[in-house]
Design a protein around this motif. Structure first.
Motif, PDB file in Angstrom:
ATOM      1  N   SER A  55      63.478  11.831  25.768  1.00  0.00           N
ATOM      2  CA  SER A  55      64.530  12.783  25.454  1.00  0.00           C
ATOM      3  C   SER A  55      65.110  13.391  26.717  1.00  0.00           C
ATOM      4  N   LEU A  56      66.330  13.892  26.577  1.00  0.00           N
ATOM      5  CA  LEU A  56      67.016  14.639  27.630  1.00  0.00           C
ATOM      6  C   LEU A  56      67.427  15.977  27.037  1.00  0.00           C
ATOM      7  N   GLY A  57      67.450  17.009  27.875  1.00  0.00           N
ATOM      8  CA  GLY A  57      67.858  18.299  27.391  1.00  0.00           C
ATOM      9  C   GLY A  57      68.342  19.188  28.513  1.00  0.00           C
ATOM     10  N   GLY A  58      69.217  20.123  28.152  1.00  0.00           N
ATOM     11  CA  GLY A  58      69.718  21.056  29.148  1.00  0.00           C
ATOM     12  C   GLY A  58      70.342  22.275  28.511  1.00  0.00           C
ATOM     13  N   VAL A  59      70.284  23.384  29.215  1.00  0.00           N
ATOM     14  CA  VAL A  59      70.966  24.609  28.802  1.00  0.00           C
ATOM     15  C   VAL A  59      71.708  25.159  30.011  1.00  0.00           C
ATOM     16  N   ILE A  60      72.846  25.800  29.746  1.00  0.00           N
ATOM     17  CA  ILE A  60      73.637  26.438  30.790  1.00  0.00           C
ATOM     18  C   ILE A  60      73.704  27.926  30.471  1.00  0.00           C
ATOM     19  N   LEU A  61      73.279  28.741  31.428  1.00  0.00           N
ATOM     20  CA  LEU A  61      73.240  30.184  31.259  1.00  0.00           C
ATOM     21  C   LEU A  61      74.137  30.875  32.283  1.00  0.00           C
ATOM     22  N   GLU A  62      74.744  31.980  31.866  1.00  0.00           N
ATOM     23  CA  GLU A  62      75.368  32.893  32.810  1.00  0.00           C
ATOM     24  C   GLU A  62      74.391  34.033  32.981  1.00  0.00           C
ATOM     25  N   ILE A  63      73.945  34.283  34.212  1.00  0.00           N
ATOM     26  CA  ILE A  63      72.843  35.225  34.440  1.00  0.00           C
ATOM     27  C   ILE A  63      73.304  36.454  35.202  1.00  0.00           C
TER      28      ILE A  63
END
Length: 328
Positions: free
Chosen positions: A320-328
């Protein structure tokens, strides 16, 4: 509402193992393991349990967030390995914390991507106002499953834990912008531990050394080829969901899979070295604890500014592949 990382903590076993020690143990030329893996040192447990490492990381994360455990509404154990088949890891962590209140717990297991998947789940629970503060903890003892007869695997892994307090924010600018996950199960057998489940239960295995069923086995070249094939399209989809380009991303926190995987990620997508968090040489591959440990390095050691865009990305057994993009 906004969602923010309120606190983070990591825990390491006491025993430091340099690659030269592994070379001497395997009776090979000193420098071989470091040259092959790109790893200078890693830590292995002696008497510590995964649960104990988890509790230590949790205490540090709560202190960093300046909140008490009773302000946590839910605990998610996000690990690729289990202390035992039943009960689940989250219940054991609840027990070790000596909690006086029945804070709900559950596990998320996506092997190396468990912590990223847990962040995605926790974000949804916070956004729908089910919980205000969620504690995510990944604790891994990889060293117990190393097959030292397999030169491809030996020396790759390290033990450790990482905990994150994810919570509601009054600022909507602090948020999870996008997430994306894919499974390509043609790679199901590329990374595996056969034992520990019902398929190869000890009562079913005859005429074999069952201890081998507890060892990690990997077809590294096959896993690398499949990842290289599917990663570009995955990357494009994740960024398009966020309506961003890679140039908009300030920091990339990848799973610390291997030096080859990190090098490919950086070169294939043109990620500047100062944007990519690489802790592999000091930690090894810590399975699901890799990304929390790399995130800790980013937040505590790098010049992070409010409003920075953070990309967490990785692969896991399955594949599997996974990712999240956050503004911190």
């Amino acid at each position: 509402m906004g969602v923010t990382i309120k606190g983070i903590g990591v825990s390491e076993p006491r025993k430091l193992v340099n690659s030269a020690e592994i070379d001497r143990f395997l009776k090979i030329e000193v420098g071989s393991t470091r040259n092959r893996t790109g790893i200078k040192s890693r830590r292995y447990v002696e008497s510590e349990s995964a649960g104990e490492l988890a509790v230590d990381a949790i205490i540090k994360a709560l202190d960093d967030a300046s909140i008490g455990i009773n302000e946590v509404d839910c605990i998610i154990s996000a690990s690729g390995t289990m202390e035992q088949a039943i009960p689940y890891n989250g219940a054991n962590i609840h027990r070790l914390l000596n909690l006086e209140v029945p804070i709900p717990t559950f596990d998320v297991n996506m092997t190396c991507l468990s912590s990223v998947a847990a962040i995605n789940v926790a974000n949804a629970l916070i956004q729908n106002n089910t919980y205000e503060n969620i504690l995510i903890v990944s604790s891994e003892i990889a060293s117990v499953g190393i097959d030292w007869n397999d030169r491809e695997v030996g020396g790759m892994f390290g033990d450790g834990a990482g905990a994150i307090v994810l919570g509601q924010s009054k600022s909507e600018a602090k948020r999870l912008i996008a997430s994306h996950f894919e499974t390509h199960s043609e790679g199901y057998g590329y990374c595996q531990i056969k034992g520990g489940g019902s398929l190869h239960h000890p009562t079913k295995v005859e005429g074999a050394d069952y201890s081998s069923y507890g060892m990690f086995a990997m077809r590294g070249k096959d896993a690398y080829r499949l990842t290289a094939k599917v990663m570009p399209k995955f990357f494009e989809t994740l960024l398009s969901k966020a309506a961003l380009s890679l140039q908009d991303v300030d920091w990339v926190v990848p799973h610390q899979a291997s030096h080859l995987a990190l090098s490919h990620l950086q070169k294939r997508f043109g990620i500047p070295e100062n944007k990519l968090i690489n802790i592999l040489s000091q930690k090894g591959n810590q399975i699901a604890a890799s990304i929390p440990n790399a995130l800790h390095t980013l937040l505590k050691e790098k010049p992070v500014s409010e409003g920075d865009i953070l990309l967490m990305i990785g692969t896991s057994a399955g594949m599997s592949l996974g990712g999240v993009i956050l503004e911190i």
